[in-house]
Design a protein around this motif. Structure first.
Motif, PDB file in Angstrom:
ATOM      1  N   GLU A  34       3.599  17.435  -0.751  1.00 26.95           N
ATOM      2  CA  GLU A  34       3.765  17.017   0.641  1.00 26.95           C
ATOM      3  C   GLU A  34       4.284  15.584   0.749  1.00 26.95           C
ATOM      4  N   TYR A  35       4.992  15.150  -0.293  1.00 25.86           N
ATOM      5  CA  TYR A  35       5.497  13.787  -0.332  1.00 25.86           C
ATOM      6  C   TYR A  35       6.369  13.453   0.879  1.00 25.86           C
ATOM      7  N   ALA A  36       7.344  14.270   1.192  1.00 27.98           N
ATOM      8  CA  ALA A  36       8.297  13.960   2.272  1.00 27.98           C
ATOM      9  C   ALA A  36       7.574  13.786   3.610  1.00 27.98           C
ATOM     10  N   GLU A  37       6.652  14.659   3.897  1.00 25.95           N
ATOM     11  CA  GLU A  37       5.894  14.576   5.156  1.00 25.95           C
ATOM     12  C   GLU A  37       5.031  13.311   5.181  1.00 25.95           C
ATOM     13  N   HIS A  38       4.402  13.010   4.052  1.00 26.61           N
ATOM     14  CA  HIS A  38       3.530  11.842   3.970  1.00 26.61           C
ATOM     15  C   HIS A  38       4.355  10.561   4.104  1.00 26.61           C
ATOM     16  N   LYS A  39       5.510  10.526   3.445  1.00 30.46           N
ATOM     17  CA  LYS A  39       6.389   9.363   3.548  1.00 30.46           C
ATOM     18  C   LYS A  39       6.846   9.176   4.989  1.00 30.46           C
ATOM     19  N   LYS A  40       7.109  10.266   5.688  1.00 28.94           N
ATOM     20  CA  LYS A  40       7.504  10.172   7.101  1.00 28.94           C
ATOM     21  C   LYS A  40       6.378   9.539   7.917  1.00 28.94           C
ATOM     22  N   ASP A  41       5.130   9.912   7.639  1.00 25.51           N
ATOM     23  CA  ASP A  41       3.984   9.285   8.316  1.00 25.51           C
ATOM     24  C   ASP A  41       3.983   7.778   8.073  1.00 25.51           C
ATOM     25  N   HIS A  42       4.226   7.384   6.841  1.00 22.25           N
ATOM     26  CA  HIS A  42       4.285   5.951   6.512  1.00 22.25           C
ATOM     27  C   HIS A  42       5.409   5.276   7.296  1.00 22.25           C
ATOM     28  N   ASP A  43       6.579   5.894   7.282  1.00 22.90           N
ATOM     29  CA  ASP A  43       7.735   5.316   7.982  1.00 22.90           C
ATOM     30  C   ASP A  43       7.469   5.201   9.482  1.00 22.90           C
ATOM     31  N   ASP A  44       6.812   6.203  10.050  1.00 27.73           N
ATOM     32  CA  ASP A  44       6.481   6.170  11.480  1.00 27.73           C
ATOM     33  C   ASP A  44       5.502   5.035  11.790  1.00 27.73           C
ATOM     34  N   PHE A  45       4.532   4.827  10.898  1.00 29.62           N
ATOM     35  CA  PHE A  45       3.574   3.746  11.107  1.00 29.62           C
ATOM     36  C   PHE A  45       4.270   2.392  11.050  1.00 29.62           C
ATOM     37  N   VAL A  46       5.135   2.209  10.071  1.00 27.36           N
ATOM     38  CA  VAL A  46       5.892   0.957   9.954  1.00 27.36           C
ATOM     39  C   VAL A  46       6.707   0.737  11.225  1.00 27.36           C
ATOM     40  N   HIS A  93       0.811  -1.210   0.000  1.00 29.15           N
ATOM     41  CA  HIS A  93       0.000   0.000   0.000  1.00 29.15           C
ATOM     42  C   HIS A  93       0.847   1.263   0.000  1.00 29.15           C
ATOM     43  N   PHE A  94       1.835   1.317   0.852  1.00 26.76           N
ATOM     44  CA  PHE A  94       2.656   2.518   0.911  1.00 26.76           C
ATOM     45  C   PHE A  94       3.425   2.721  -0.390  1.00 26.76           C
ATOM     46  N   ARG A  95       3.882   1.633  -1.010  1.00 24.48           N
ATOM     47  CA  ARG A  95       4.563   1.745  -2.297  1.00 24.48           C
ATOM     48  C   ARG A  95       3.608   2.347  -3.334  1.00 24.48           C
ATOM     49  N   SER A  96       2.358   1.886  -3.335  1.00 24.48           N
ATOM     50  CA  SER A  96       1.367   2.419  -4.283  1.00 24.48           C
ATOM     51  C   SER A  96       1.172   3.921  -4.086  1.00 24.48           C
ATOM     52  N   GLU A  97       0.940   4.304  -2.861  1.00 31.20           N
ATOM     53  CA  GLU A  97       0.723   5.728  -2.584  1.00 31.20           C
ATOM     54  C   GLU A  97       1.953   6.558  -2.925  1.00 31.20           C
ATOM     55  N   GLU A  98       3.117   6.077  -2.535  1.00 30.36           N
ATOM     56  CA  GLU A  98       4.338   6.841  -2.754  1.00 30.36           C
ATOM     57  C   GLU A  98       4.664   6.962  -4.240  1.00 30.36           C
ATOM     58  N   GLU A  99       4.386   5.923  -5.023  1.00 25.72           N
ATOM     59  CA  GLU A  99       4.587   6.001  -6.475  1.00 25.72           C
ATOM     60  C   GLU A  99       3.672   7.058  -7.087  1.00 25.72           C
TER      61      GLU A  99
END
Length: 135
Positions: free
Chosen positions: A71-83, A56-62
């Motif tokens: 806001e990619y960097a902030e959103h990716k950080k949210d993903h990384d924090d969840f992981v 899912h995160f790969r899909s969103e990030e792509e």
């Protein structure tokens, strides 16, 4: 239990379907907790989350990268924090076993993620894509 609402859709079919799958798994886990079987279901739920987050995160990030989402960097950080939260919970369970506390923590983590991240952060992606006539 959480009922899927059309307002959770961000307008990207692949992402919306993945979010719906998360709601199904969350509801299965919540149901197990209600039946006092949360500890039995916790490892299955964590295994699902490991697989889910990768896909899912790969899909969103792509999508965000493809369309230069600002806001990619902030959103990716949210993903990384969840992981990191999921991995921390998994490590805790492997070291100490499933407890009521870890079961409640996973329940809260999933619910917070679903209600907060999808309805706020992911919704911004959908708005960005609509404003830019991408979806």
């Amino acid at each position: 239990m959480i009922s899927w609402r059309e307002t959770y859709n961000i307008g990207v079919d692949e992402v919306d379907q993945q979010h719906q799958e998360l709601v199904v798994k969350l509801n299965e886990f919540l149901d197990a907790c209600i039946q006092q079987k949360g500890k039995d279901k916790i490892m299955e739920t964590l295994a699902f989350l490991r697989d889910y987050t990768v896909e899912h995160f790969r899909s969103e990030e792509e999508i965000m990268l493809k369309y230069n989402y600002p806001e990619y960097a902030e959103h990716k950080k949210d993903h990384d924090d969840f992981v990191a939260s999921v991995l921390e919970l998994e490590a805790s369970i492997q070291n100490q076993g499933a407890t009521v506390v870890t079961t409640l923590k996973l329940n809260r983590t999933l619910t917070d993620w679903l209600l907060s991240h999808i309805s706020k952060s992911d919704m911004k992606i959908g708005q960005f894509l609509r404003i830019n006539n991408i979806v």
